[in-house]
Write a protein that holds these residues in place. Sequence first.
Motif, mmCIF file in Angstrom:
data_model
loop_
_atom_site.group_PDB
_atom_site.id
_atom_site.type_symbol
_atom_site.label_atom_id
_atom_site.label_comp_id
_atom_site.label_asym_id
_atom_site.label_seq_id
_atom_site.Cartn_x
_atom_site.Cartn_y
_atom_site.Cartn_z
ATOM 1 N N THR A 82 28.117 26.414 37.673
ATOM 2 C CA THR A 82 27.782 26.539 36.251
ATOM 3 C C THR A 82 29.047 26.666 35.407
ATOM 4 O OG1 THR A 82 27.418 28.923 36.617
ATOM 5 C CG2 THR A 82 25.468 27.488 36.625
ATOM 6 N N VAL A 83 29.521 27.885 35.215
ATOM 7 C CA VAL A 83 30.633 28.099 34.276
ATOM 8 C C VAL A 83 31.957 27.501 34.760
ATOM 9 C CG1 VAL A 83 29.673 30.106 33.110
ATOM 10 C CG2 VAL A 83 30.955 30.420 35.241
ATOM 11 N N VAL A 84 32.151 27.456 36.074
ATOM 12 C CA VAL A 84 33.382 26.847 36.589
ATOM 13 C C VAL A 84 33.293 25.333 36.512
ATOM 14 C CG1 VAL A 84 34.872 26.546 38.613
ATOM 15 C CG2 VAL A 84 33.944 28.815 38.063
ATOM 16 N N ALA A 85 32.159 24.781 36.949
ATOM 17 C CA ALA A 85 31.981 23.322 36.927
ATOM 18 C C ALA A 85 32.058 22.761 35.516
ATOM 19 C CB ALA A 85 30.651 22.954 37.566
ATOM 20 N N ASP A 86 31.567 23.509 34.533
ATOM 21 C CA ASP A 86 31.566 23.043 33.144
ATOM 22 C C ASP A 86 32.851 23.382 32.395
ATOM 23 O OD1 ASP A 86 29.081 22.049 33.635
ATOM 24 O OD2 ASP A 86 27.996 23.409 32.300
ATOM 25 N N GLY A 87 33.811 24.024 33.073
ATOM 26 C CA GLY A 87 35.085 24.309 32.440
ATOM 27 C C GLY A 87 35.063 25.468 31.460
ATOM 28 N N ILE A 88 34.033 26.294 31.510
ATOM 29 C CA ILE A 88 33.985 27.462 30.632
ATOM 30 C C ILE A 88 35.054 28.468 31.061
ATOM 31 C CG2 ILE A 88 32.548 29.350 29.772
ATOM 32 C CD1 ILE A 88 31.657 26.570 28.840
ATOM 33 N N TYR A 89 35.130 28.719 32.376
ATOM 34 C CA TYR A 89 36.170 29.565 32.942
ATOM 35 C C TYR A 89 36.788 28.868 34.146
ATOM 36 C CZ TYR A 89 33.365 33.077 30.459
ATOM 37 O OH TYR A 89 32.642 33.753 29.506
ATOM 38 N N THR A 90 38.038 29.192 34.431
ATOM 39 C CA THR A 90 38.659 28.741 35.668
ATOM 40 C C THR A 90 38.485 29.826 36.727
ATOM 41 O OG1 THR A 90 40.808 29.721 35.140
ATOM 42 C CG2 THR A 90 40.401 27.468 34.356
ATOM 43 N N VAL A 91 38.700 29.463 37.957
ATOM 44 C CA VAL A 91 38.616 30.444 39.036
ATOM 45 C C VAL A 91 39.634 31.558 38.805
ATOM 46 C CG1 VAL A 91 38.963 30.814 41.511
ATOM 47 C CG2 VAL A 91 37.695 28.808 40.713
ATOM 48 N N SER A 92 40.808 31.210 38.301
ATOM 49 C CA SER A 92 41.830 32.226 38.039
ATOM 50 C C SER A 92 41.424 33.165 36.907
ATOM 51 C CB SER A 92 43.178 31.564 37.725
ATOM 52 O OG SER A 92 43.080 30.734 36.577
ATOM 53 N N ASP A 93 40.629 32.684 35.948
ATOM 54 C CA ASP A 93 40.107 33.560 34.895
ATOM 55 C C ASP A 93 39.209 34.645 35.494
ATOM 56 O OD1 ASP A 93 41.272 32.123 32.790
ATOM 57 O OD2 ASP A 93 39.524 30.820 32.563
ATOM 58 N N ILE A 94 38.383 34.230 36.445
ATOM 59 C CA ILE A 94 37.365 35.116 37.019
ATOM 60 C C ILE A 94 37.934 36.006 38.121
ATOM 61 C CG2 ILE A 94 35.158 35.178 38.253
ATOM 62 C CD1 ILE A 94 34.582 32.379 36.972
ATOM 63 N N CYS A 95 38.706 35.410 38.992
ATOM 64 C CA CYS A 95 39.103 36.081 40.234
ATOM 65 C C CYS A 95 40.407 36.848 40.085
ATOM 66 C CB CYS A 95 39.194 35.063 41.363
ATOM 67 S SG CYS A 95 37.650 34.156 41.625
ATOM 68 N N THR A 96 40.396 37.821 39.203
ATOM 69 C CA THR A 96 41.579 38.641 38.966
ATOM 70 C C THR A 96 41.485 39.936 39.780
ATOM 71 O OG1 THR A 96 40.510 39.688 37.058
ATOM 72 C CG2 THR A 96 41.855 37.740 36.637
ATOM 73 N N GLY A 97 42.626 40.476 40.149
ATOM 74 C CA GLY A 97 42.704 41.796 40.766
ATOM 75 C C GLY A 97 41.649 42.078 41.806
ATOM 76 N N ALA A 98 40.834 43.089 41.503
ATOM 77 C CA ALA A 98 39.827 43.569 42.451
ATOM 78 C C ALA A 98 38.739 42.549 42.750
ATOM 79 C CB ALA A 98 39.198 44.850 41.911
ATOM 80 N N TYR A 99 38.640 41.505 41.932
ATOM 81 C CA TYR A 99 37.564 40.530 42.122
ATOM 82 C C TYR A 99 37.927 39.420 43.111
ATOM 83 C CZ TYR A 99 35.821 42.847 37.953
ATOM 84 O OH TYR A 99 35.394 43.801 37.064
ATOM 85 N N LYS A 100 39.189 39.380 43.561
ATOM 86 C CA LYS A 100 39.617 38.278 44.442
ATOM 87 C C LYS A 100 38.818 38.239 45.731
ATOM 88 C CE LYS A 100 44.338 37.779 42.699
ATOM 89 N NZ LYS A 100 45.784 37.879 43.006
ATOM 90 N N SER A 101 38.613 39.380 46.356
ATOM 91 C CA SER A 101 37.861 39.389 47.628
ATOM 92 C C SER A 101 36.395 39.025 47.393
ATOM 93 C CB SER A 101 37.959 40.771 48.285
ATOM 94 O OG SER A 101 37.405 41.777 47.454
ATOM 95 N N LYS A 102 35.863 39.456 46.256
ATOM 96 C CA LYS A 102 34.472 39.110 45.933
ATOM 97 C C LYS A 102 34.347 37.607 45.715
ATOM 98 C CE LYS A 102 33.214 43.486 45.699
ATOM 99 N NZ LYS A 102 32.266 44.089 46.669
#
Length: 368
Positions: A341-361
């Motif tokens: 959804t949001v990654v495929a449509d370019g709303i957010y990048t993986v690097s936007d989402i997967c910061t700090g504590a969220y990387k393992s998730k």
Amino acid sequence: MRRIAITVAAPTLTLSLAGCGVLGISGSSSSAAPTKGNDMTVGVLMPDLINTRYSNFDYPIMKKKILELTKNQGKVDYANAGSSAPKQAQQMQKMIDDKVDIIVLDSVDSHAIAGEVQKAKDAGIPVIAYDRLAEGPIAAYVSFDNELVGEVQARTLLDALGPNADTSTKVVMINGSPTDPNAKQFKAGAMSELNGKVTVARSYDTKDWNPKIAQKETTQAVDAMGKDNIAAVYSANDAMAGGIVKALKAAGVTKMPPITGQDADLDAVQRILSGEQYMTVYKPYPDEADAAAQMAVFKVQGKDIQFDALTADSVDSPTNKGIPAQLVTVSALTAKTIKSTVVADGIYTVSDICTGAYKSKCSAVGLK
């Protein structure tokens, strides 16, 4: 043309027009010559700063499309009301006084703004209602399928509760602002799914969609019901979901019950990864904003064929009937569908989402 009352929304097929090339038609209708060229000014009024989508997505996307359609000759006059209906009325009056060519309006209070909508029409300025259906003589309306939003939220909530959920299962509802007609539709859609399947033990209509008020309402529900008796929380949007999570944590809840949301805010997507929020409703803002921009430009230029292609639906407001409309469909975003959804449509990048504590998730759900 299908007619849809303001309290009822239906899926639309209008988006398929883009695939058929209808939205790319150039030139004007043979029955109406363009009333103006590219040197137009489009007024854009957004309602609040609480929901980050308006400043981060809706307005920038709309502006980019307007400039593209007018070959960078058009202008966009933008204002955000910061949740104040009187302020928005003043902003709209200024646009009328400045003689903009058309106004795209996302209203703070759909009823209170009706007088300004009438003033705009009297001044020869069409008003396109955006996201929320303002009262008064609206020229067109573009929004998401709002009852479907509520239905998707509720269905996903029921899925999270599992097959053992029944009328003894207690759900708290934190609904949107009573001055926003969309909030009533979200609630109606949700209740159409929840009725007879669970018990709505507490329900609140939250002024201005304010997260702090949502937090207080959740605290009231916990005090009345006990934290262990809340099986799930229906939150009408992501900003309020953040307040709900704060209230539950303050009450000593360590494992969050399923909590819904809407708008796919970045912090909500991260809460979904961490398990603090179960889902949000993903609304493809580029589709809605692009449609509004095209409607505005085509309306000013008198391109009736293109305008009509964008508004194949019809809605009724409390004051006006048969308003040309486009209703865009939505989908559920859970941890499993972030990538599609949001990654495929370019709303957010993986690097936007997967910061700090969220990387393992992120790794656990295939976000790399």
